[in-house]
Motif scaffolding. Structure first.
Motif, PDB file in Angstrom:
ATOM      1  N   ALA A  31       0.838  -1.202   0.000  1.00  0.00           N
ATOM      2  CA  ALA A  31       0.000   0.000   0.000  1.00  0.00           C
ATOM      3  C   ALA A  31       0.871   1.250   0.000  1.00  0.00           C
ATOM      4  N   ALA A  32       1.940   1.246   0.787  1.00  0.00           N
ATOM      5  CA  ALA A  32       2.842   2.401   0.847  1.00  0.00           C
ATOM      6  C   ALA A  32       3.535   2.615  -0.495  1.00  0.00           C
ATOM      7  N   GLY A  33       3.888   1.547  -1.184  1.00  0.00           N
ATOM      8  CA  GLY A  33       4.511   1.667  -2.500  1.00  0.00           C
ATOM      9  C   GLY A  33       3.573   2.294  -3.519  1.00  0.00           C
ATOM     10  N   LEU A  34       2.327   1.839  -3.543  1.00  0.00           N
ATOM     11  CA  LEU A  34       1.337   2.426  -4.444  1.00  0.00           C
ATOM     12  C   LEU A  34       1.081   3.889  -4.091  1.00  0.00           C
ATOM     13  N   GLN A  35       1.010   4.159  -2.808  1.00  0.00           N
ATOM     14  CA  GLN A  35       0.759   5.516  -2.344  1.00  0.00           C
ATOM     15  C   GLN A  35       1.901   6.452  -2.753  1.00  0.00           C
ATOM     16  N   ALA A  36       3.135   5.992  -2.640  1.00  0.00           N
ATOM     17  CA  ALA A  36       4.285   6.813  -3.018  1.00  0.00           C
ATOM     18  C   ALA A  36       4.245   7.141  -4.513  1.00  0.00           C
ATOM     19  N   MET A  37       3.868   6.162  -5.334  1.00  0.00           N
ATOM     20  CA  MET A  37       3.758   6.420  -6.770  1.00  0.00           C
ATOM     21  C   MET A  37       2.643   7.415  -7.050  1.00  0.00           C
ATOM     22  N   ALA A  38       1.484   7.209  -6.436  1.00  0.00           N
ATOM     23  CA  ALA A  38       0.349   8.106  -6.654  1.00  0.00           C
ATOM     24  C   ALA A  38       0.647   9.509  -6.140  1.00  0.00           C
ATOM     25  N   GLY A  39       1.461   9.598  -5.097  1.00  0.00           N
ATOM     26  CA  GLY A  39       1.826  10.889  -4.527  1.00  0.00           C
ATOM     27  C   GLY A  39       2.622  11.752  -5.486  1.00  0.00           C
ATOM     28  N   GLN A  40       3.226  11.163  -6.506  1.00  0.00           N
ATOM     29  CA  GLN A  40       3.943  11.943  -7.509  1.00  0.00           C
ATOM     30  C   GLN A  40       2.992  12.751  -8.383  1.00  0.00           C
ATOM     31  N   VAL A  41       1.766  12.264  -8.537  1.00  0.00           N
ATOM     32  CA  VAL A  41       0.757  12.965  -9.328  1.00  0.00           C
ATOM     33  C   VAL A  41      -0.147  13.784  -8.417  1.00  0.00           C
ATOM     34  N   PHE A  85     -10.421   7.660 -14.181  1.00  0.00           N
ATOM     35  CA  PHE A  85      -9.496   6.674 -13.629  1.00  0.00           C
ATOM     36  C   PHE A  85      -8.236   6.577 -14.487  1.00  0.00           C
ATOM     37  N   ALA A  86      -8.406   6.498 -15.795  1.00  0.00           N
ATOM     38  CA  ALA A  86      -7.282   6.274 -16.695  1.00  0.00           C
ATOM     39  C   ALA A  86      -6.386   7.503 -16.839  1.00  0.00           C
ATOM     40  N   GLY A  87      -6.961   8.698 -16.793  1.00  0.00           N
ATOM     41  CA  GLY A  87      -6.165   9.922 -16.931  1.00  0.00           C
ATOM     42  C   GLY A  87      -5.039  10.003 -15.912  1.00  0.00           C
ATOM     43  N   PRO A  88      -5.342   9.834 -14.622  1.00  0.00           N
ATOM     44  CA  PRO A  88      -4.263   9.833 -13.632  1.00  0.00           C
ATOM     45  C   PRO A  88      -3.278   8.677 -13.810  1.00  0.00           C
ATOM     46  N   MET A  89      -3.736   7.548 -14.334  1.00  0.00           N
ATOM     47  CA  MET A  89      -2.822   6.430 -14.588  1.00  0.00           C
ATOM     48  C   MET A  89      -1.799   6.812 -15.670  1.00  0.00           C
ATOM     49  N   VAL A  90      -2.264   7.506 -16.701  1.00  0.00           N
ATOM     50  CA  VAL A  90      -1.356   7.957 -17.750  1.00  0.00           C
ATOM     51  C   VAL A  90      -0.405   9.013 -17.179  1.00  0.00           C
ATOM     52  N   ALA A  91      -0.927   9.923 -16.358  1.00  0.00           N
ATOM     53  CA  ALA A  91      -0.071  10.935 -15.720  1.00  0.00           C
ATOM     54  C   ALA A  91       0.971  10.273 -14.830  1.00  0.00           C
ATOM     55  N   LEU A  92       0.559   9.248 -14.105  1.00  0.00           N
ATOM     56  CA  LEU A  92       1.481   8.506 -13.243  1.00  0.00           C
ATOM     57  C   LEU A  92       2.605   7.892 -14.075  1.00  0.00           C
ATOM     58  N   TYR A  93       2.254   7.310 -15.191  1.00  0.00           N
ATOM     59  CA  TYR A  93       3.247   6.728 -16.087  1.00  0.00           C
ATOM     60  C   TYR A  93       4.230   7.797 -16.567  1.00  0.00           C
ATOM     61  N   LEU A  94       3.709   8.934 -16.996  1.00  0.00           N
ATOM     62  CA  LEU A  94       4.556   9.983 -17.557  1.00  0.00           C
ATOM     63  C   LEU A  94       5.415  10.683 -16.511  1.00  0.00           C
ATOM     64  N   LYS A  95       4.959  10.739 -15.257  1.00  0.00           N
ATOM     65  CA  LYS A  95       5.685  11.478 -14.220  1.00  0.00           C
ATOM     66  C   LYS A  95       6.602  10.629 -13.352  1.00  0.00           C
ATOM     67  N   THR A  96       6.460   9.323 -13.403  1.00  0.00           N
ATOM     68  CA  THR A  96       7.284   8.466 -12.548  1.00  0.00           C
ATOM     69  C   THR A  96       8.655   8.272 -13.185  1.00  0.00           C
TER      70      THR A  96
END
Length: 140
Positions: A31-41, A85-96
């Motif tokens: 959960a912390a790993g997913l949260q850290a990735m999501a926190g970038q967006v 849902f998908a928009g933030p996933m694409v942003a996550l991909y581009l920003k990580t």
């Protein structure tokens, strides 16, 4: 719902619903790993407890998957939820960091798992933009 929307909604909805169900009882480290990735967006997510984040993310995914699978939900509404849902996933991909090649678009081997989620945004746009059977808008 149009017949042509069924394969799009069924395949995407089932996958997202299953993914969400798997996040409800995440261990704290995952959960912390997913949260850290999501926190970038969305940096405000970093203030949440990791276990709560995992549960909320799981519930949100299950809701989107359920909307896509429910035949009584209009395709445009289901497409809007999927785009949300998908928009933030694409942003996550581009920003990580490390997910893209130096060009900032093509995925690295590590980024392929996130890059493939671009198809969800494409499906969302197809559901939103399908105007067959509707009167075309007049441009004045």
């Amino acid at each position: 719902m149009k017949l042509s929307h069924i394969p799009l909604r069924l395949s995407t909805g089932a996958l997202i619903l299953n993914s969400g169900a798997g996040k409800i009882d995440l261990d704290p480290e995952s959960a912390a790993g997913l949260q850290a990735m999501a926190g970038q967006v969305f940096p405000q997510l970093e203030r949440m407890e990791p276990e709560k984040f995992g549960k909320y993310l799981g519930y949100a995914e299950m809701a989107v998957g359920g909307l896509l699978l429910a035949p009584f939900i209009p395709s445009r509404l289901a497409g809007l939820a999927l785009a949300g849902f998908a928009g933030p996933m694409v942003a996550l991909y581009l920003k990580t960091p490390g997910m893209t090649q130096p060009d900032g678009i093509r995925p690295t081997q590590e980024g392929t798992a996130l890059a493939k989620d671009v198809w969800m945004l494409g499906i969302a746009l197809a559901l939103l933009l399908d105007t067959r059977g509707r009167k075309p808008a007049r441009l004045h």
